[in-house]
Design a protein around this motif. Structure first.
Motif, short mmCIF file in Angstrom:
data_model
loop_
_atom_site.label_atom_id
_atom_site.label_comp_id
_atom_site.label_asym_id
_atom_site.label_seq_id
_atom_site.Cartn_x
_atom_site.Cartn_y
_atom_site.Cartn_z
N GLY A 109 -8.95 80.47 77.21
CA GLY A 109 -9.04 79.67 78.44
C GLY A 109 -8.55 80.42 79.66
N CYS A 110 -8.48 79.71 80.76
CA CYS A 110 -8.12 80.33 82.05
C CYS A 110 -7.53 79.26 82.96
N ALA A 111 -6.40 79.56 83.57
CA ALA A 111 -5.76 78.60 84.50
C ALA A 111 -6.52 78.55 85.82
N THR A 112 -6.39 77.46 86.52
CA THR A 112 -6.99 77.31 87.85
C THR A 112 -6.46 78.41 88.79
N GLY A 113 -7.39 79.05 89.49
CA GLY A 113 -7.02 80.13 90.41
C GLY A 113 -6.96 81.50 89.78
N GLU A 114 -7.01 81.55 88.44
CA GLU A 114 -6.96 82.85 87.75
C GLU A 114 -8.37 83.31 87.40
N ALA A 115 -8.48 84.50 86.80
CA ALA A 115 -9.79 85.05 86.45
C ALA A 115 -9.71 85.86 85.15
N LYS A 116 -10.78 85.83 84.38
CA LYS A 116 -10.89 86.64 83.16
C LYS A 116 -12.27 87.30 83.13
N THR A 130 -13.84 82.62 86.78
CA THR A 130 -12.69 82.09 87.52
C THR A 130 -12.79 80.57 87.55
N VAL A 131 -11.64 79.93 87.67
CA VAL A 131 -11.61 78.46 87.65
C VAL A 131 -11.15 77.97 89.01
N GLY A 132 -12.06 77.36 89.73
CA GLY A 132 -11.74 76.82 91.04
C GLY A 132 -10.98 75.51 90.93
N PRO A 133 -10.33 75.11 92.03
CA PRO A 133 -9.62 73.82 92.03
C PRO A 133 -10.59 72.65 92.14
N ILE A 134 -10.24 71.56 91.49
CA ILE A 134 -10.95 70.30 91.69
C ILE A 134 -10.44 69.71 93.00
N TRP A 135 -11.36 69.27 93.86
CA TRP A 135 -10.98 68.70 95.16
C TRP A 135 -10.28 67.36 94.96
#
Ligand code: AR6
Length: 173
Positions: free
Chosen positions: A56-63, A78-83
């Motif tokens: 997996g990948c945390a919000t704001g991070e990248a793999k 990358t995982v963007g933030p949910i508005w």
């Protein structure tokens, strides 16, 4: 000129002939809808197999993974933030998606990168607010490196395209 190394186009990111395309993923990294679904479909099943090993990948991070059947050699997930209305750190998290993706790219010798409009689809981030954040962060990164030669923002649809074009033009003024 500021903004000269960012290109904004309307199109399909899965068709881009660049070293790396960026995927707007979710924390599980196991595929989904939108651009994530399109990238997994175009890359073929090898992508999901590799994604399963990433934890997996945390919000704001990248793999990063390989690109499999894509024209691009690499996929940066990358995982963007949910508005959630804008007061929950969404702006900073969105900026870190772009920064961390580009940092990862430089570590892999990647010179050309294509981004989608992260978070502005299913995750609901208003594109008029997201575009200047993305463009500013990319510009800031490019100002401090010669490793990345070109960043393309690949927009799906005219509204998204115009939001990013405006953001690039405003930064260049
Ligand atoms: N090429 C370029 N842009 C595209 C493409 C494409 N082929 N397909 C869609 N877009 P979204 P998010 C645009 O929803 O908001 C997924 O289910 C789209 O029109 O893909 O970060 C993930 O698994 C929009 O402008 O990403 C997550 O669960 C932009 O890409 C969640 O959605 C982003 O829309 C992530 O949501």
């Amino acid at each position: 000129m500021v903004g000269s190394s960012i290109e904004v186009i309307e199109g399909d990111i899965t068709r881009q002939r660049v070293d790396a395309i960026v995927n707007a993923a979710n924390p599980a990294l196991l595929g989904g809808g939108g651009v994530d679904g399109a990238i997994h479909r175009a890359a073929g099943p090898g992508l999901l197999t590799e994604c399963r090993t990433l934890g997996g990948c945390a919000t704001g991070e990248a793999k990063i993974t390989k690109g499999y059947d894509l024209p691009a050699r690499w996929v940066i997930h990358t995982v963007g933030p949910i508005w959630r209305g804008g007061g929950q750190g969404e702006d900073a998290l969105l900026a870190s998606c772009y920064r961390n993706s580009l940092t990862l790219a430089t570590r892999h010798g990647i010179r050309t990168v294509a981004f989608p409009s992260i978070s502005t689809g299913a995750y609901g981030f208003p594109v008029a607010r997201a575009a200047p954040i993305a463009v500013r962060e990319i510009e800031r990164f490019l100002a401090h490196t010669t490793a990345i030669h070109r960043v393309t923002i690949v927009c799906r649809g005219p509204d998204t395209y115009h939001a990013y074009r405006d953001a690039v033009e405003e930064l260049a003024e």
